[in-house]
Design a protein around this motif. Structure first.
Motif, PDB file in Angstrom:
ATOM      1  N   ASP A   1       0.780  -8.124   0.911  1.00  0.00           N
ATOM      2  CA  ASP A   1      -0.257  -8.970   1.499  1.00  0.00           C
ATOM      3  C   ASP A   1      -1.644  -8.596   0.989  1.00  0.00           C
ATOM      4  N   ASP A   2      -1.704  -7.698  -0.014  1.00  0.00           N
ATOM      5  CA  ASP A   2      -2.980  -7.300  -0.630  1.00  0.00           C
ATOM      6  C   ASP A   2      -3.963  -6.751   0.399  1.00  0.00           C
ATOM      7  N   ASP A   3      -3.440  -5.979   1.336  1.00  0.00           N
ATOM      8  CA  ASP A   3      -4.296  -5.554   2.432  1.00  0.00           C
ATOM      9  C   ASP A   3      -3.648  -4.365   3.152  1.00  0.00           C
ATOM     10  N   TYR A   4      -4.491  -3.500   3.738  1.00  0.00           N
ATOM     11  CA  TYR A   4      -3.981  -2.550   4.722  1.00  0.00           C
ATOM     12  C   TYR A   4      -3.795  -3.338   6.018  1.00  0.00           C
ATOM     13  N   GLY A   5      -2.686  -4.068   6.092  1.00  0.00           N
ATOM     14  CA  GLY A   5      -2.519  -5.114   7.087  1.00  0.00           C
ATOM     15  C   GLY A   5      -2.611  -4.642   8.524  1.00  0.00           C
TER      16      GLY A   5
ATOM     17  N   CYS B   1       0.830  -1.211   0.000  1.00  0.00           N
ATOM     18  CA  CYS B   1       0.000   0.000   0.000  1.00  0.00           C
ATOM     19  C   CYS B   1       0.864   1.259   0.000  1.00  0.00           C
TER      20      CYS B   1
ATOM     21  N   THR C   1     -10.363  -3.126   4.012  1.00  0.00           N
ATOM     22  CA  THR C   1      -8.897  -3.121   3.995  1.00  0.00           C
ATOM     23  C   THR C   1      -8.287  -3.920   2.852  1.00  0.00           C
ATOM     24  N   GLU C   2      -9.056  -4.778   2.195  1.00  0.00           N
ATOM     25  CA  GLU C   2      -8.480  -5.666   1.193  1.00  0.00           C
ATOM     26  C   GLU C   2      -8.328  -4.950  -0.145  1.00  0.00           C
TER      27      GLU C   2
ATOM     28  N   HIS D   1     -12.505  -7.787  10.056  1.00  0.00           N
ATOM     29  CA  HIS D   1     -11.994  -6.573   9.430  1.00  0.00           C
ATOM     30  C   HIS D   1     -12.821  -6.232   8.198  1.00  0.00           C
TER      31      HIS D   1
ATOM     32  N   SER E   1      -6.177  -3.974   9.430  1.00  0.00           N
ATOM     33  CA  SER E   1      -6.890  -5.242   9.608  1.00  0.00           C
ATOM     34  C   SER E   1      -6.580  -5.849  10.973  1.00  0.00           C
TER      35      SER E   1
END
Length: 525
Positions: free
Chosen positions: A458-462, A432, A478-479, A475, A465
């Motif tokens: 990780d394809d996410d606002y980890g 991100c 976020t994805e 969550h 999440s």
């Protein structure tokens, strides 16, 4: 000369090497004045990227980084990086263009009150509404930006003023005076508190690195066996290979460093900036006596009430304190078990077939980097792991933004670090944060930079999440999806790697020693 010529000449006199920015109509005169000066204008792909470059330049060198934009949207794009420098106590001077004075009294194309907009994120900012004040304003902007505690300043140059003539000359940079001397009475109180303590501990903050107090701090630790924990931005003040280093305090209620603070019966906070960590995030018992050592008095905070405040030059204070207590000797038995646990958590030896994790990657990254190499971390879940688990051996070699903590700093920050230091540079970022300023890869290749970009995907606002899962058990929002990062990097002419095994990862990270820019994508679980 014109006001624009004078401003460029003033930047020369201040020793400025680079101005990072975006060209616009309203800063045209200044651009051509810079072209004819010894200052290199680095055109970037987004003003935020330019501000982050100036921010990291100031952080690494201690000299103000300079960024430039035009009016309106250019200035507001600059704002995030300026705010980051301000709360991270990094010296930065921002210069923005503006429309002519004759049109600013009414609504006008792209015109907003930029000086008012920048008020809350600068130590000082002003409109240059007269060519004859440029030399004084530039000198003041640099003086205030670089004076402890450092931060951001801002100069606005309207386009009609830029073209006006002036006979003023740049002012010389006065030699910086030594910092203020600590109060003997306050030092004596600190000495008495240390004499009475059985389990004292030093908390090292950004100010200890920024003021170059680390040599004296290391002497203090060596002489007394005092254990040291650092904030994220204090990393490297004491070498993490030193058995008295307990690494960093976490933003939470766990971790060995937090346990050490809980056990301590005295905390000596050296250069602690409260914007980085609220006291209640690391101080388990507000009744624990605290000695506050900093260039400014302690912020009024219910959970941070020092027994004594030594408000003076941090390096000078640390030296004089060490002279007083160097014969003290503290038993290391009360924290030795915590040091052993920290060492075990850092020395992760993941199985060859195990999925990648940030914790498992960091030992290989540390192995690939020399002690003087610089890691610039973006903001996200990986930042927390880097701050807590990446051993740092020299000051200013692990650049973490934890005051404003803005995502997107790593890629442009890596450019500034690569221009500023002799060692190798790694920009560590999540997917991100990477895409927020990934366009600056073009700037990096144009400048012929040679640094490595490690992208944890990780394809996410980890981190968000994780926090949502902790508070709600689920969550949302976020994805994300990502492009092919290898192909993306190679479209800029950058060599890219996507390792699938630990052996391939070690080989990819070895490119840290290369003179070319490289990108390593690491999918993490």
């Amino acid at each position: 000369m014109t006001a624009a010529d004078l401003l460029a000449a003033c930047l020369e006199r201040e020793g400025v090497e680079y101005v990072f920015g975006v060209p616009g109509e309203e800063n045209e005169d200044l651009l051509f004045s810079l072209r004819d000066s010894e200052v290199e204008f680095v055109q970037v792909r987004h003003e935020q990227g330019g501000a982050f470059m100036a921010d990291v330049w100031g952080r690494v060198t201690g000299e103000a980084g300079v960024c430039l934009s035009t009016l309106g949207p250019g200035a507001t794009n600059l704002l995030t990086g300026v705010a980051d420098a301000h709360l991270d106590k990094s010296p930065l001077v921002a210069v923005t263009g503006q429309g002519g004075l004759e049109r600013l009294h009414h609504e006008s194309h792209q015109a907003i009150d930029v000086v008012d907009t920048f008020e809350s994120v600068t130590k000082w900012n002003v409109q240059l509404n007269d060519p004859d004040i440029v030399h004084e304003a530039v000198r003041k902007a640099f003086k205030l930006s670089q004076r402890e505690k450092p931060g951001a300043t801002h100069l606005e140059l309207p386009e009609d003023v830029a073209a006006e003539e002036t006979d003023r000359e740049p002012l010389d940079d006065a030699e910086r005076t030594p910092g203020s001397r600590p109060s003997p009475e306050a030092l004596a109180t600190c000495e008495s508190l240390l004499a009475e303590a059985e389990r004292p501990l030093v908390l090292v903050g950004n100010g200890a690195v920024r003021t170059e107090a680390y040599a004296e701090l290391r002497r203090l630790v060596e002489a007394t066996d005092l254990p040291v924990v650092s904030t994220y931005m204090g990393k490297g003040a004491v070498d993490d290979s030193d058995p008295r280093s307990l690494m960093t305090v976490k933003s939470g209620d766990d971790g060995q460093a937090r346990t050490a603070v809980e056990r301590a019966d005295l905390v000596v906070a050296v250069g602690y900036d409260i914007a980085e960590h609220d006291p209640d995030e690391w101080l388990a018992d507000p009744e624990t006596p605290i000695v506050h050592v900093d260039s400014e008095g302690a912020e009024v905070y219910e959970d941070y009430q020092p027994e004594v405040e030594i408000v003076a030059d941090v390096e000078r204070t640390t030296r004089e304190l060490t002279d007083r207590v160097e014969d003290f000797s503290f038993d290391d038995g009360w924290y030795a078990d915590l040091r052993a646990e920290i060492q075990a958590s850092v020395d992760v030896d993941a199985a060859a077939e195990a999925p990648f994790s940030v914790e498992g990657v960091l030992p290989l990254l540390r192995e690939a980097m020399a002690p003087e190499d610089v890691l610039v971390s973006d903001v996200g879940s990986h930042k927390m792991t880097i701050a807590e688990n990446f051993p740092t051996h020299e000051p200013n070699t692990c650049i973490v933004s934890n005051g404003f903590a803005s995502m997107g700093i790593a890629v442009p920050g890596g450019i500034a670090a690569d221009l500023a230091v002799d060692g190798n540079v790694v920009a560590a970022t999540g997917d991100c944060g990477f895409l927020m300023n990934a366009a600056e890869l073009e700037t990096a290749t144009r400048l012929d930079c040679g640094y490595s970009v490690v992208v944890f995907t990780d394809d996410d606002y980890g981190l968000i999440s994780e926090k949502q899962e902790a508070s709600r058990g689920e969550h949302f929002g976020t994805e994300l999806t990502n492009p092919d990062f290898e192909a993306f990097a190679r479209s800029f002419g950058i060599e890219a790697y996507r390792p699938r095994t630990r052996a391939e990862l070690r080989e990819a990270l070895a490119t840290v020693d290369d003179d070319e820019i490289t990108l390593v994508e690491v999918p993490v679980s």
